[in-house]
Motif scaffolding. Sequence first.
Motif, PDB file in Angstrom:
ATOM      1  N   LEU A 186       0.829  -1.210   0.000  1.00 13.78           N
ATOM      2  CA  LEU A 186       0.000   0.000   0.000  1.00 13.78           C
ATOM      3  C   LEU A 186       0.864   1.260   0.000  1.00 13.78           C
ATOM      4  CD1 LEU A 186      -2.883  -0.950   2.476  1.00 13.78           C
ATOM      5  CD2 LEU A 186      -3.083  -0.550   0.020  1.00 13.78           C
ATOM      6  N   MET A 187       1.973   1.228   0.728  1.00 15.56           N
ATOM      7  CA  MET A 187       2.883   2.369   0.733  1.00 15.56           C
ATOM      8  C   MET A 187       3.454   2.599  -0.668  1.00 15.56           C
ATOM      9  SD  MET A 187       3.103   3.812   3.751  1.00 15.56           S
ATOM     10  CE  MET A 187       4.685   4.564   4.078  1.00 15.56           C
ATOM     11  N   ALA A 188       3.742   1.511  -1.377  1.00  9.62           N
ATOM     12  CA  ALA A 188       4.241   1.642  -2.749  1.00  9.62           C
ATOM     13  C   ALA A 188       3.171   2.255  -3.654  1.00  9.62           C
ATOM     14  CB  ALA A 188       4.672   0.273  -3.276  1.00  9.62           C
ATOM     15  N   VAL A 189       1.921   1.819  -3.488  1.00  6.91           N
ATOM     16  CA  VAL A 189       0.820   2.375  -4.281  1.00  6.91           C
ATOM     17  C   VAL A 189       0.614   3.847  -3.949  1.00  6.91           C
ATOM     18  CG1 VAL A 189      -1.670   2.252  -4.703  1.00  6.91           C
ATOM     19  CG2 VAL A 189      -0.332   0.152  -4.566  1.00  6.91           C
ATOM     20  N   MET A 190       0.739   4.204  -2.678  1.00  6.02           N
ATOM     21  CA  MET A 190       0.616   5.609  -2.285  1.00  6.02           C
ATOM     22  C   MET A 190       1.728   6.448  -2.908  1.00  6.02           C
ATOM     23  SD  MET A 190      -0.469   4.958   1.693  1.00  6.02           S
ATOM     24  CE  MET A 190      -0.478   6.667   2.228  1.00  6.02           C
ATOM     25  N   SER A 191       2.938   5.894  -3.001  1.00  4.64           N
ATOM     26  CA  SER A 191       4.039   6.598  -3.662  1.00  4.64           C
ATOM     27  C   SER A 191       3.723   6.810  -5.145  1.00  4.64           C
ATOM     28  CB  SER A 191       5.338   5.798  -3.525  1.00  4.64           C
ATOM     29  OG  SER A 191       5.685   5.605  -2.181  1.00  4.64           O
ATOM     30  N   LEU A 192       3.167   5.765  -5.768  1.00  4.59           N
ATOM     31  CA  LEU A 192       2.776   5.865  -7.172  1.00  4.59           C
ATOM     32  C   LEU A 192       1.694   6.917  -7.368  1.00  4.59           C
ATOM     33  CD1 LEU A 192       3.227   4.589  -9.991  1.00  4.59           C
ATOM     34  CD2 LEU A 192       1.417   2.965  -9.426  1.00  4.59           C
ATOM     35  N   ASP A 193       0.759   6.985  -6.433  1.00  5.03           N
ATOM     36  CA  ASP A 193      -0.311   7.989  -6.482  1.00  5.03           C
ATOM     37  C   ASP A 193       0.264   9.397  -6.416  1.00  5.03           C
ATOM     38  OD1 ASP A 193      -3.222   8.923  -6.077  1.00  5.03           O
ATOM     39  OD2 ASP A 193      -2.226   9.661  -4.261  1.00  5.03           O
ATOM     40  N   HIS A 196      -3.174  14.025 -16.498  1.00  6.99           N
ATOM     41  CA  HIS A 196      -3.678  12.661 -16.717  1.00  6.99           C
ATOM     42  C   HIS A 196      -4.122  11.986 -15.414  1.00  6.99           C
ATOM     43  CE1 HIS A 196      -2.219  12.822 -20.843  1.00  6.99           C
ATOM     44  NE2 HIS A 196      -1.052  13.257 -20.391  1.00  6.99           N
ATOM     45  N   TYR A 197      -3.817  12.613 -14.284  1.00  4.79           N
ATOM     46  CA  TYR A 197      -4.079  11.985 -12.978  1.00  4.79           C
ATOM     47  C   TYR A 197      -5.546  11.596 -12.781  1.00  4.79           C
ATOM     48  CZ  TYR A 197      -4.366  11.402  -7.912  1.00  4.79           C
ATOM     49  OH  TYR A 197      -4.606  10.919  -6.652  1.00  4.79           O
ATOM     50  N   PRO A 198      -6.516  12.493 -13.061  1.00  6.21           N
ATOM     51  CA  PRO A 198      -7.925  12.128 -12.807  1.00  6.21           C
ATOM     52  C   PRO A 198      -8.400  10.913 -13.591  1.00  6.21           C
ATOM     53  CG  PRO A 198      -7.695  14.495 -13.136  1.00  6.21           C
ATOM     54  CD  PRO A 198      -6.396  13.871 -13.552  1.00  6.21           C
ATOM     55  N   THR A 199      -7.869  10.715 -14.796  1.00 10.69           N
ATOM     56  CA  THR A 199      -8.310   9.578 -15.605  1.00 10.69           C
ATOM     57  C   THR A 199      -7.565   8.286 -15.244  1.00 10.69           C
ATOM     58  OG1 THR A 199      -6.735  10.227 -17.337  1.00 10.69           O
ATOM     59  CG2 THR A 199      -8.996  11.020 -17.549  1.00 10.69           C
ATOM     60  N   ILE A 200      -6.296   8.419 -14.857  1.00  8.88           N
ATOM     61  CA  ILE A 200      -5.513   7.224 -14.516  1.00  8.88           C
ATOM     62  C   ILE A 200      -5.890   6.702 -13.127  1.00  8.88           C
ATOM     63  CG2 ILE A 200      -3.192   6.327 -14.086  1.00  8.88           C
ATOM     64  CD1 ILE A 200      -2.134   8.358 -16.105  1.00  8.88           C
ATOM     65  N   MET A 201      -5.872   7.594 -12.139  1.00  9.30           N
ATOM     66  CA  MET A 201      -6.110   7.190 -10.759  1.00  9.30           C
ATOM     67  C   MET A 201      -7.538   7.555 -10.345  1.00  9.30           C
ATOM     68  SD  MET A 201      -4.676   5.545  -8.285  1.00  9.30           S
ATOM     69  CE  MET A 201      -2.912   5.585  -8.594  1.00  9.30           C
TER      70      MET A 201
END
Length: 311
Positions: free
Chosen positions: A112-119, A129-134
């Motif tokens: 989850l920490m890795a996903v938060m870093s990706l976010d 592109h953030y709103p469409t990707i995430m």
Amino acid sequence: MRNETAVQEFVLEGFPAVQHLGNVLFLVHLLAYLASVTGNMLIITVTWADHRLQTPMYILLSSFSFCECCFITTVIPQLLSIFLLGQQTIPFTACLTQAFSFLFLGSTIFFLMAVMSLDRYLAICKPLHYPTIMNPRVCFLLICFCYILSFIFITGLILKVSQLSFCGSNVISHFFCDLGCLLHLSCSATMSVEMYFFFVALFVIILSLIITVIAYSNIAVTVVRLPLAKERQKAFSTCSSHLIVLSLMYGSCVFIYVKPKKTNRLDSNREASLVNTVVTPLLFFFVIYTLRNKQVHQALRDALARVKLQK
């Protein structure tokens, strides 16, 4: 065939050197545990009660809060019992269950920490592109993937441990059922299990670390290129707290798990585990996120205002 009696329960040693301070340590750790659980539950409640916080960043944060709350609950109540009662026995099955819960939730936290870093990377480096990707659907799938991946790895590991024989000492030199201590007590050949354990720990920590390093390296390059100092400060403030907790988590876990058996010192492992299960959760939510996040402050003020109006 062995003549020794199979171990039916274990005794958790805890911290015998400071056991004479049991009542004081019980109170300190109880307050830390209650504070951590309260902080976790507060963030989960505020995130899902306020529509302004129902964004990928806070959805991931609330998922992390839930996982962290479960993680510390698998360990801290046991530690409190040791401080209060001196020694605590735990049945063999319950010990394996605790070891599974600790490792499963711990590895999920790393993912989850890795996903938060990706976010954070997408929000800062790819804002258009953030709103469409995430989006919420992608968020949900990533969270499920973290749990599923952890479940697969840790279930296989615990099944291997459950097949070992325990017929000697039943005293675990730790304050919970740490898998390394269990392998140390086994009277079976544990080399294959130890290697599997080592590579699972290495995979979980290194994979999440690589994702985090790549994400924050790109974030650093992007932040440096921002033209205004105010923009750079805002971008850095959203990531600095995350980095502080990451350094604590990775440092303590690398020290405990990713090292050869010959260098394994159980006393040091206990101290590092204490940092990971008591200090880090408290630091994460009360010192870093809750006290520094203006959106959370505003959501809390609005929630309190609504409660007052209802009264």
